[in-house]
Design an enzyme around this catalytic site. Structure first.
Site, mmCIF file in Angstrom:
data_model
loop_
_atom_site.group_PDB
_atom_site.id
_atom_site.type_symbol
_atom_site.label_atom_id
_atom_site.label_comp_id
_atom_site.label_asym_id
_atom_site.label_seq_id
_atom_site.Cartn_x
_atom_site.Cartn_y
_atom_site.Cartn_z
ATOM 1 C CG ASP A 449 -34.082 -44.981 -37.509
ATOM 2 O OD1 ASP A 449 -33.260 -45.291 -38.980
ATOM 3 O OD2 ASP A 449 -32.730 -45.762 -36.333
ATOM 4 C CG ASP A 514 -26.569 -47.110 -37.830
ATOM 5 O OD1 ASP A 514 -27.508 -46.023 -36.821
ATOM 6 O OD2 ASP A 514 -27.913 -48.354 -37.972
#
Length: 708
Positions: A449, A514
């Protein structure tokens, strides 16, 4: 093939012609495959220019690097200087070679400014995709300041008057936007230090009537995960060009004697039959050239990710119970997301301290991993190596290891700072800790990430460092993969903020967004599919209520959307109703049944009205297809029309079955009651279409077609 210093590259459906006769190299033609009877001399004849009033006699060409020294009045793609001098560059062709039938290499030298340019243009024979790169070398002992060095510029024909590009934001990536004819420059730029949510480095220049299955267009995308700029400029003369390249901070790139800079690779493909064929060509290129060899043809496993199920509240017993539930519905990989390392109870602390939290996991991760393996699943782990929290042992030990600007207050984002990966000791630290985890535990997957932009990208010497930072990230990923050849890495950047052809050379999956809101995901994944094939698009079934949009959607819709990508689950299965668990398990079984088709077939997007969306994948031999049709809003009419499919074999008979959702019915007799198991021609499905049933909003159907 060359003729009088005019060079041609051909693929199955495209041709590139480069003219090197007049000093600077110029793309004379980039478009559909030229007939063998068409010679370069004909193209030069047909493009004979005329002096316009109030203009120079010989207008500067649109060279591969439009330059100021030859009087180019547009935006120069090459801007260099030495303390304000040697800026008027005029590179002249010194040699052209064709190492093979698909590649052209051109060398240009400017003896006055003492620079050398090397261009490499390669046209892939199978995918019709062009790769183009510029390499700049400083031939002088005096340093060369580089302000701009784009990938090779491509001319745009006059009739290609419209541009489709991307916009968006966090949790709403890959939103398309089309603009019409204009004069001047269309520019999309980011200085976020990553690909960004709002400016994916790709666009399509096309004609006025361009659609999924009609019209002419050129797709362009830059293989780079940092600052970038894309522009399409129409000059006062009417000529137009596309330029894509890296954006530099002041003084960021300086070349010493014999030092070189390589631009990011520009990838481009062309079509005369619409946007869907354009995507199919790009997908073929990604699968054959950017996909790592160990991943080609792999049927990627069903993910279970712990984030939206548990967030930071982790412990072994509940994780094991979650693994039991994941395995029971068919998951094949269990990914432990954020929260497993020391002090990580929220997002304010712990980043950088890459050891297992002994309080949450007194016996380490081994009991959890062993349990996951006993259930027949692989184990994956979330990491965010490029970031550090000020509240971490790493930052307390090395507060100087972060990117910053001297004299300016530090900019925090998500309670974190960015580590300076241009320092070898920082990369060594990260490699050592990640390698130690991979050595100690059988981890086969990293969700990598990156949750913030680079707001103050200055290194320890005060110099701007975005370019070197991106290269260091690539190198760290490669170093880890080389040491652990079976490891897979997912590129996540608070969703889809690092999704590009540059990072694909170092990773194996893209976290698309997301947002797991199925309605938003339909549009996000559709936009993403313009450049990325389905097996790269992480698509998860989220909780019943999406934590980002607050929208509550049925399991049938959530699962139906996820089936068409690299499918996963990101919800607490133990809190689901029994009905939802059964629907989820059925969806996973359906994905497994068809994932070879989804991961290898040709994407076909269908043009529909605003209240509906449809797309599919069709096998390369046209013997099988899976189409998705969704009603996303209230239809304007009392009864729907017919859905016309594309990409099938007109001369073959297909057995048609509606395979999702299970047991769907209409309130009155409909196509749902009669179509399953019937055999109809591909011609009828494409020309006439399938009558749709009356469906409520937020309903999705999957149609499976099989030649019998």
């Amino acid at each position: 093939m060359s003729s009088n210093s005019v060079y041609s590259l051909h693929s199955s459906n495209a041709s590139l012609v480069v003219d090197c006769t007049s000093g600077a190299p110029v793309v004379l033609y980039w478009g559909g495959r030229l007939d063998n009877a068409t010679t370069p001399e004909m193209l030069r004849l047909l493009s004979t220019p005329q002096e316009a009033q109030a203009s120079v006699a010989n207008e500067a060409p649109i060279a591969l690097s439009p330059a100021l020294g030859i009087g180019f009045h547009g935006d120069a793609g090459l801007r260099v200087h030495r303390n304000g001098r040697d800026w008027g560059v005029n590179p002249v062709v010194s040699s052209c070679t064709q190492p093979d039938d698909q590649t052209l290499e051109i060398q240009c030298i400017d003896p006055a400014c003492q620079i050398e340019l090397h261009y490499r243009l390669s046209l892939d024979a199978d995918s019709d995709t062009l790769s183009a790169q510029t390499c700049l070398k400083n031939l002088s002992s005096a340093p060369l300041q580089v302000d701009r060095c784009d990938a090779p510029a491509l001319p745009i024909a006059n009739h290609l008057s419209h541009i489709t590009a991307f916009k968006g934001r966090w949790a709403h990536e890959f939103q398309t936007e089309t603009v019409g004819p204009f004069h001047g420059s269309f520019v999309r730029e980011t200085q976020a230090g990553r690909t960004s949510h709002d400016n994916f480095p790709g666009l399509i220049v096309h004609d006025r009537l361009f659609g999924e299955h009609r019209g002419e267009g050129i797709a362009l995308t830059l293989g780079w995960s940092g600052n970038h700029r894309m522009s399409v400029t129409r000059l006062i003369s009417g000529r137009a060009l596309a330029q894509l390249g890296e954006v530099f901070y002041p003084g960021e790139l300086q070349l010493g004697e014999q030092e070189t800079y390589e631009s990011p690779v520009l990838y481009s493909s062309v079509t005369d039959s619409g946007q869907t064929p354009l995507s199919q060509r790009l997908h073929r290129f990604v699968r054959s050239h950017l996909t790592d060899e160990r991943m080609r043809g792999k049927l990627k496993p069903i993910h279970f990710n712990t984030w939206e199920a548990m967030y930071f509240d982790l412990d072994t017993p509940r994780l094991c119970a979650l693994a039991d539930a994941a395995a029971s519905v068919g998951a094949e990989r269990f990914v432990l997301d954020d929260g497993w390392f020391p002090s990580r109870h929220d997002d304010t602390a712990g980043l950088g301290d890459w050891t297992v939290d002994a309080q949450k996991f007194p016996r380490g991760l081994r009991p959890l991993i062993d349990h996951v393996h006993e259930l027949g699943m692989e184990f994956g782990l979330w990491v965010e190596p490029e970031m550090v929290n000020p509240d971490s042992q790493l930052f307390r030990d090395h507060p100087d290891w972060v990117l910053s600007v001297e004299g300016a207050p530090t900019v925090l984002a998500r309670n974190q700072l960015v580590l300076d990966l241009t320092r070898p000791e920082v990369c060594d630290y990260l490699y050592a800790h990640i390698d130690a985890l991979l050595q100690e535990y059988p981890i086969t997957y990293l969700k990598w990430d990156m949750n913030r932009d680079l707001h103050q990208p200055g290194d320890q010497h005060g110099r701007a460092a975005v370019h070197r930072q991106v290269l260091a990230v690539y190198a760290l990923m490669d170093r880890i993969r080389m040491a652990h050849p079976k490891l897979e890495i997912e590129s996540c950047s608070s969703g889809g903020a690092r999704a590009d052809y540059g990072v694909l050379a170092h990773t194996d999956r893209i976290w698309t967004s997301d947002s797991n809101d199925a309605l938003d995901r339909l549009r996000i994944q559709r936009g993403c599919s313009m450049f990325f094939p389905p097996e790269y698009m992480g698509a998860h079934v989220g909780p019943r209520e999406c934590h980002i949009t607050g929208r509550t959607l049925s399991m049938a819709l959530r699962a139906g959307v996820a089936i068409m990508g690299d499918m996963g689950i990101e919800a607490n299965i133990n809190e689901m109703s029994q009905d939802d668990r059964e629907v989820l398990a059925a969806a996973i079984a359906l994905h497994k049944q068809h994932r070879e088709l989804i991961f290898t077939g040709d994407v076909v997007r269908l043009e529909t009205q605003d209240f509906e969306m449809a797309h599919g994948v069709v096998a390369g031999d046209r013997g099988e297809a899976l189409f998705s049709y969704a009603v996303v809003a209230t239809p304007p009419h009392s009864a729907p029309g017919r859905l016309r499919l594309h990409g099938l074999d007109a001369d073959r008979l297909y057995e048609v079955n509606i395979v999702w959702p299970e047991g769907i019915r209409s309130h009155t007799p409909s196509i749902l009651d009669v179509i399953n198991g019937q055999h109809v021609s591909g011609d009828s499905l494409m020309r006439f279409g399938l009558q749709l049933p009356i469906l409520k909003p937020e309903t999705l159907l999957l149609l499976h077609l099989q030649v019998r």
